[in-house]
Scaffold this motif. Structure first.
Motif, mmCIF file in Angstrom:
data_model
loop_
_atom_site.group_PDB
_atom_site.id
_atom_site.type_symbol
_atom_site.label_atom_id
_atom_site.label_comp_id
_atom_site.label_asym_id
_atom_site.label_seq_id
_atom_site.Cartn_x
_atom_site.Cartn_y
_atom_site.Cartn_z
ATOM 1 N N GLY A 73 0.818 -1.201 0.000
ATOM 2 C CA GLY A 73 0.000 0.000 0.000
ATOM 3 C C GLY A 73 0.851 1.248 0.000
ATOM 4 N N ALA A 74 1.900 1.245 0.835
ATOM 5 C CA ALA A 74 2.803 2.397 0.885
ATOM 6 C C ALA A 74 3.535 2.559 -0.439
ATOM 7 C CB ALA A 74 3.799 2.234 2.029
ATOM 8 N N PHE A 75 4.001 1.456 -0.997
ATOM 9 C CA PHE A 75 4.731 1.541 -2.266
ATOM 10 C C PHE A 75 3.836 2.087 -3.370
ATOM 11 C CE2 PHE A 75 5.989 -0.054 -6.397
ATOM 12 C CZ PHE A 75 7.335 0.286 -6.441
ATOM 13 N N LEU A 76 2.629 1.549 -3.498
ATOM 14 C CA LEU A 76 1.747 1.948 -4.591
ATOM 15 C C LEU A 76 1.246 3.385 -4.433
ATOM 16 C CD1 LEU A 76 -0.241 -1.378 -5.011
ATOM 17 C CD2 LEU A 76 1.384 -0.401 -6.647
ATOM 18 N N SER A 77 1.240 3.887 -3.202
ATOM 19 C CA SER A 77 0.840 5.281 -2.996
ATOM 20 C C SER A 77 2.022 6.236 -3.111
ATOM 21 C CB SER A 77 0.165 5.445 -1.629
ATOM 22 O OG SER A 77 1.083 5.155 -0.581
ATOM 23 N N GLY A 78 3.205 5.686 -3.407
ATOM 24 C CA GLY A 78 4.379 6.514 -3.620
ATOM 25 C C GLY A 78 5.165 6.848 -2.374
ATOM 26 N N ASP A 79 4.850 6.198 -1.245
ATOM 27 C CA ASP A 79 5.591 6.463 -0.008
ATOM 28 C C ASP A 79 6.814 5.551 0.049
ATOM 29 O OD1 ASP A 79 6.433 7.225 2.468
ATOM 30 O OD2 ASP A 79 4.530 6.829 3.494
ATOM 31 N N TYR A 80 7.743 5.827 -0.849
ATOM 32 C CA TYR A 80 8.930 4.979 -0.969
ATOM 33 C C TYR A 80 9.801 5.026 0.276
ATOM 34 C CZ TYR A 80 7.610 5.269 -5.920
ATOM 35 O OH TYR A 80 6.926 5.229 -7.115
ATOM 36 N N LEU A 81 9.839 6.176 0.929
ATOM 37 C CA LEU A 81 10.681 6.305 2.112
ATOM 38 C C LEU A 81 10.208 5.368 3.227
ATOM 39 C CD1 LEU A 81 13.077 7.695 3.432
ATOM 40 C CD2 LEU A 81 11.518 9.510 4.213
#
Length: 315
Positions: free
Chosen positions: A158-166
């Motif tokens: 979920g974090a990856f797909l929402s762009g929260d790479y950090l």
């Protein structure tokens, strides 16, 4: 031909730097990737080479049981098979590792003592990964304390797909630290990443954060370890090695059930990352039913006949 990796590894680990790095990676030509994977899957292997390839594939299997109904007895039986896949033929190599849930690590470690086979444990609230960070770290530390030599963690998709790479990066770094001397395999769950561009970015993010392996899937989501996905991940580890000098392994898992499937993957490894990756240290196959088919094909090559369906134990 694959596009060379031109993005530089970011010096600082910030959201902005990670975003610039990951979105600076060359895009994946999905049509080309699928065509190349299909072409490589049709390569034939001569009989003498096939026998060696089957033994290599056996040595790369992470023999796995990840069911709610797992018992200590089932895990011990799996470990016995891992150490001696065919009791009638001691020339068969042992598998790469046995993969179990964290609560079964101590059972597997005791059963495998003296065999040289490591225990891999899925941790970090496998398979969904939906748990607070302190729970994920406790899960990891418990498995390592019980003797796991490898940890298979799941990323926050979920974090990856929402762009929260950090956030994803920081979780991998924290789990890697909790692993101590154990190797860390980072499960991307590629069936949920949708595009091959995302598979490439997630692979580089996992390697940037210190993962020792990138792994396709939990085996609980379809599609899992498709050849195009594995191809893109192999390109990623090849390019990471060219950029940093560090070799990272690849583990396709889920849906690899036949000897043909396994050998297609070995051809993919040789032609994409190179022969240096044709070792259990850098390539594993997560599977449960695959081992029996490898043993059946091995017997057929040496005797000319297939053993009966009940000849090998059922996992």
């Amino acid at each position: 031909m694959p596009v060379p990796h031109t993005a530089s590894v970011p010096e600082a680990t910030t959201d902005r730097a990670l975003r610039a790095y990951l979105h600076g990676l060359p895009g994946v030509d999905e049509v080309g990737a699928r065509a190349r994977a299909q072409d490589l899957s049709t390569r034939s292997i001569k009989t003498t080479a096939k026998a060696r390839a089957i033994d290599l594939a056996v040595s790369m299997v992470d023999l796995t049981t990840l069911e709610g109904a797992d018992t200590p007895g089932k895990v011990r039986a799996l470990c016995a098979k891992a150490a001696l896949p065919d009791p009638t033929d001691r020339t068969v190599p042992h598998v790469g590792a046995v993969c179990v849930y964290p609560d079964m690590v101590a059972v597997a470690v005791e059963a495998l003592r003296g065999t040289g086979i490591g225990v891999a444990s899925v941790a970090t609230a496998f398979p969904a990964g939906r748990a607070p960070m302190e729970v994920k770290l406790a899960d990891t530390r418990r498995a390592v304390a019980d003797g796991a030599s490898e940890i298979d963690m799941v990323i926050d998709r979920g974090a990856f797909l929402s762009g929260d790479y950090l956030k994803v990066h920081e979780e991998i770094v924290a789990v890697k630290e909790a692993c101590g001397d154990a190797h860390l395999k980072v499960i991307l769950e590629t069936g949920e990443l949708v595009t091959l561009d995302n598979v490439r970015r997630a692979s580089h993010l996992a390697m940037r954060a210190g993962g020792d392996f990138v792994k396709t899937s939990t085996g609980k989501v379809s599609p899992a370890a498709t050849l195009p996905v594995t191809l893109v991940m192999l390109e990623a580890v090849r390019d990471h090695h060219a950029a940093t000098g560090r070799r990272v392994g690849v583990k396709p898992a889920g849906g690899i059930r036949t000897t043909k499937d396994a050998l297609r993957n070995l051809v993919l490894v040789n032609e994409t990352a190179g022969p240096e990756w044709l070792t259990p240290d850098l390539f594993r196959i997560g599977a449960s039913s695959l081992l029996n088919d490898l043993l059946m094909q091995r017997t057929r090559l040496s005797t000319g006949t297939y053993p009966g369906p009940d000849y090998y134990t059922q996992d």
